[in-house]
Design an enzyme around this catalytic site. Structure first.
Site, PDB file in Angstrom:
ATOM      1  N   GLY A  12       0.789  -1.232   0.000  1.00  9.30           N
ATOM      2  CA  GLY A  12       0.000   0.000   0.000  1.00  9.30           C
ATOM      3  C   GLY A  12       0.818   1.277   0.000  1.00  9.30           C
ATOM      4  O   GLY A  12       0.369   2.303   0.513  1.00  9.30           O
ATOM      5  N   THR A  13       2.012   1.273  -0.625  1.00 11.75           N
ATOM      6  CA  THR A  13       2.802   2.521  -0.660  1.00 11.75           C
ATOM      7  C   THR A  13       2.135   3.547  -1.570  1.00 11.75           C
ATOM      8  O   THR A  13       2.203   4.747  -1.291  1.00 11.75           O
ATOM      9  CB  THR A  13       4.256   2.282  -1.096  1.00 11.75           C
ATOM     10  OG1 THR A  13       4.282   1.782  -2.433  1.00 11.75           O
ATOM     11  CG2 THR A  13       4.953   1.303  -0.164  1.00 11.75           C
ATOM     12  N   ASN A  14       1.477   3.118  -2.631  1.00 10.13           N
ATOM     13  CA  ASN A  14       0.733   4.074  -3.472  1.00 10.13           C
ATOM     14  C   ASN A  14      -0.496   4.606  -2.732  1.00 10.13           C
ATOM     15  O   ASN A  14      -0.837   5.776  -2.880  1.00 10.13           O
ATOM     16  CB  ASN A  14       0.336   3.426  -4.799  1.00 10.13           C
ATOM     17  CG  ASN A  14       1.460   3.502  -5.820  1.00 10.13           C
ATOM     18  OD1 ASN A  14       2.028   4.557  -6.039  1.00 10.13           O
ATOM     19  ND2 ASN A  14       1.788   2.372  -6.429  1.00 10.13           N
ATOM     20  N   ARG A  65     -14.798 -15.093 -10.471  1.00 11.79           N
ATOM     21  CA  ARG A  65     -14.417 -13.691 -10.513  1.00 11.79           C
ATOM     22  C   ARG A  65     -15.633 -12.794 -10.307  1.00 11.79           C
ATOM     23  O   ARG A  65     -15.580 -11.789  -9.606  1.00 11.79           O
ATOM     24  CB  ARG A  65     -13.793 -13.386 -11.879  1.00 11.79           C
ATOM     25  CG  ARG A  65     -12.307 -13.145 -11.831  1.00 11.79           C
ATOM     26  CD  ARG A  65     -11.714 -13.085 -13.219  1.00 11.79           C
ATOM     27  NE  ARG A  65     -10.588 -13.994 -13.284  1.00 11.79           N
ATOM     28  CZ  ARG A  65      -9.365 -13.689 -12.851  1.00 11.79           C
ATOM     29  NH1 ARG A  65      -9.075 -12.507 -12.375  1.00 11.79           N
ATOM     30  NH2 ARG A  65      -8.416 -14.587 -12.889  1.00 11.79           N
ATOM     31  N   MET A  90      -3.820  -6.550  -7.569  1.00  9.50           N
ATOM     32  CA  MET A  90      -3.227  -7.491  -8.525  1.00  9.50           C
ATOM     33  C   MET A  90      -4.211  -8.439  -9.207  1.00  9.50           C
ATOM     34  O   MET A  90      -3.820  -9.516  -9.664  1.00  9.50           O
ATOM     35  CB  MET A  90      -2.111  -8.296  -7.844  1.00  9.50           C
ATOM     36  CG  MET A  90      -0.879  -7.457  -7.521  1.00  9.50           C
ATOM     37  SD  MET A  90      -0.253  -6.480  -8.937  1.00  9.50           S
ATOM     38  CE  MET A  90       0.398  -7.822  -9.934  1.00  9.50           C
ATOM     39  N   ARG A  91      -5.485  -8.058  -9.285  1.00  9.67           N
ATOM     40  CA  ARG A  91      -6.470  -8.910  -9.962  1.00  9.67           C
ATOM     41  C   ARG A  91      -6.913  -8.299 -11.285  1.00  9.67           C
ATOM     42  O   ARG A  91      -7.112  -7.085 -11.384  1.00  9.67           O
ATOM     43  CB  ARG A  91      -7.731  -9.089  -9.089  1.00  9.67           C
ATOM     44  CG  ARG A  91      -7.480  -9.661  -7.717  1.00  9.67           C
ATOM     45  CD  ARG A  91      -6.969 -11.073  -7.736  1.00  9.67           C
ATOM     46  NE  ARG A  91      -7.906 -12.030  -8.316  1.00  9.67           N
ATOM     47  CZ  ARG A  91      -7.616 -13.312  -8.523  1.00  9.67           C
ATOM     48  NH1 ARG A  91      -6.428 -13.796  -8.193  1.00  9.67           N
ATOM     49  NH2 ARG A  91      -8.500 -14.115  -9.059  1.00  9.67           N
ATOM     50  N   HIS A 109       0.623   1.696 -13.316  1.00 10.56           N
ATOM     51  CA  HIS A 109       1.387   0.588 -13.901  1.00 10.56           C
ATOM     52  C   HIS A 109       2.862   0.974 -13.997  1.00 10.56           C
ATOM     53  O   HIS A 109       3.170   2.095 -14.411  1.00 10.56           O
ATOM     54  CB  HIS A 109       0.823   0.270 -15.298  1.00 10.56           C
ATOM     55  CG  HIS A 109       1.557  -0.830 -15.988  1.00 10.56           C
ATOM     56  ND1 HIS A 109       1.400  -2.154 -15.630  1.00 10.56           N
ATOM     57  CD2 HIS A 109       2.475  -0.805 -16.980  1.00 10.56           C
ATOM     58  CE1 HIS A 109       2.178  -2.894 -16.394  1.00 10.56           C
ATOM     59  NE2 HIS A 109       2.846  -2.108 -17.221  1.00 10.56           N
ATOM     60  N   VAL A 144      -6.320  -5.336 -20.186  1.00 16.10           N
ATOM     61  CA  VAL A 144      -5.457  -4.980 -19.053  1.00 16.10           C
ATOM     62  C   VAL A 144      -4.372  -4.003 -19.511  1.00 16.10           C
ATOM     63  O   VAL A 144      -3.685  -4.247 -20.511  1.00 16.10           O
ATOM     64  CB  VAL A 144      -4.828  -6.237 -18.419  1.00 16.10           C
ATOM     65  CG1 VAL A 144      -3.874  -5.848 -17.286  1.00 16.10           C
ATOM     66  CG2 VAL A 144      -5.916  -7.155 -17.889  1.00 16.10           C
ATOM     67  N   GLU A 174       5.839   6.740  -9.131  1.00 18.90           N
ATOM     68  CA  GLU A 174       4.412   6.425  -8.966  1.00 18.90           C
ATOM     69  C   GLU A 174       3.788   7.265  -7.854  1.00 18.90           C
ATOM     70  O   GLU A 174       2.640   7.693  -7.957  1.00 18.90           O
ATOM     71  CB  GLU A 174       4.217   4.938  -8.637  1.00 18.90           C
ATOM     72  CG  GLU A 174       4.513   4.018  -9.809  1.00 18.90           C
ATOM     73  CD  GLU A 174       4.323   2.546  -9.457  1.00 18.90           C
ATOM     74  OE1 GLU A 174       4.336   1.733 -10.399  1.00 18.90           O
ATOM     75  OE2 GLU A 174       4.173   2.204  -8.262  1.00 18.90           O
TER      76      GLU A 174
END
Ligand code: 3YE
Length: 203
Positions: A12-14, A65, A90-91, A109, A144, A174
């Site tokens: 969770g750094t972003n 999903r 990451m999904r 990204h 994606v 980022e």
């Protein structure tokens, strides 16, 4: 003030960069919920420290999903979310979920799209031998990493870079690019033209 939901899968750094920008007054919005698809990740502690509700919706507990995403959708609606920020989430999301949030969901990204799509962007840049890569914040489309670009920052590749050292340098970029993009979205200075799939810019 726009209501932001952040989806995470890890440290969770972003997420932290967006929290810090909001606390600094640089974003006309607030994070109303953080949802992780993984249990016990550091990103949930960051949410807690900032006084933001943090939920776990483990994709593994669902048979498909779509069922996982129906649960995400229910939570996001419950919190009255206007915009979704994927911050190290990451999904791959289905067309159903993406169409529901088209123009209202962004992702960060670790490459200069459209180069190096997918989950191994730093490795691909090193293998390609390029000397500059970077990060991209883009609208989420069904394809994606295929959505319209909102913010990019270039990052040099050093001769002795490893995947990790490169990723660390990109992460710093980022943390500047994502809050900028969130503010552009919250102020309406960038919008997704749903017909063309291109970004529309205004003052
Ligand atoms: N979904 C769509 N469009 C997008 N998700 C993300 C961006 C984005 C999106 O632009 N439709 C790696 C995903 C790549 C991967 O294959 N994940 C696996 C699970 C792996 C795991 O859980 O560790 C999967 O089956 O989804 C966010 C970034 C996606 C990164």
């Amino acid at each position: 003030n726009k209501r932001i939901g952040v989806l995470i899968s890890g440290s969770g750094t972003n997420l932290q960069a967006v929290i810090d920008a909001i606390e600094a007054g640089s974003i006309d919005g607030e994070i109303v919920v953080v949802i992780s698809n993984k249990v016990k990740v550091e990103g949930l502690n960051r949410a807690k420290r900032a006084g933001i509700p943090g939920l776990v919706v483990p994709h593994k507990n669902f048979n498909s999903r779509e069922e996982f995403e129906k649960e995400l959708q229910k939570k996001l609606e419950g919190y009255g979310v206007d915009f979704i920020v994927l911050a190290g989430f990451m999904r791959v999301l289905t067309g159903w979920f993406v169409s529901r949030w088209r123009g209202k969901m962004i992702n960060v990204h670790p490459a200069l799209l459209p180069s190096f799509k997918g989950s191994n962007a730093c490795k691909m840049a090193l293998e390609a031998g390029v000397r500059v890569t970077g990060c991209t914040v883009h609208f989420v489309e069904e394809g994606v990493d295929a959505g319209a670009v909102i913010v990019q920052e270039a990052v040099p590749i050093m001769f002795d870079d490893t995947e990790d050292s490169l990723h660390d340098r990109i992460r710093v970029a980022e943390h500047r690019a994502l809050p900028k993009a969130v503010q552009l979205l919250c102020t309406g200075k960038v919008k997704l033209d749903l017909e063309s799939g291109k970004a529309i810019w205004s003052n």
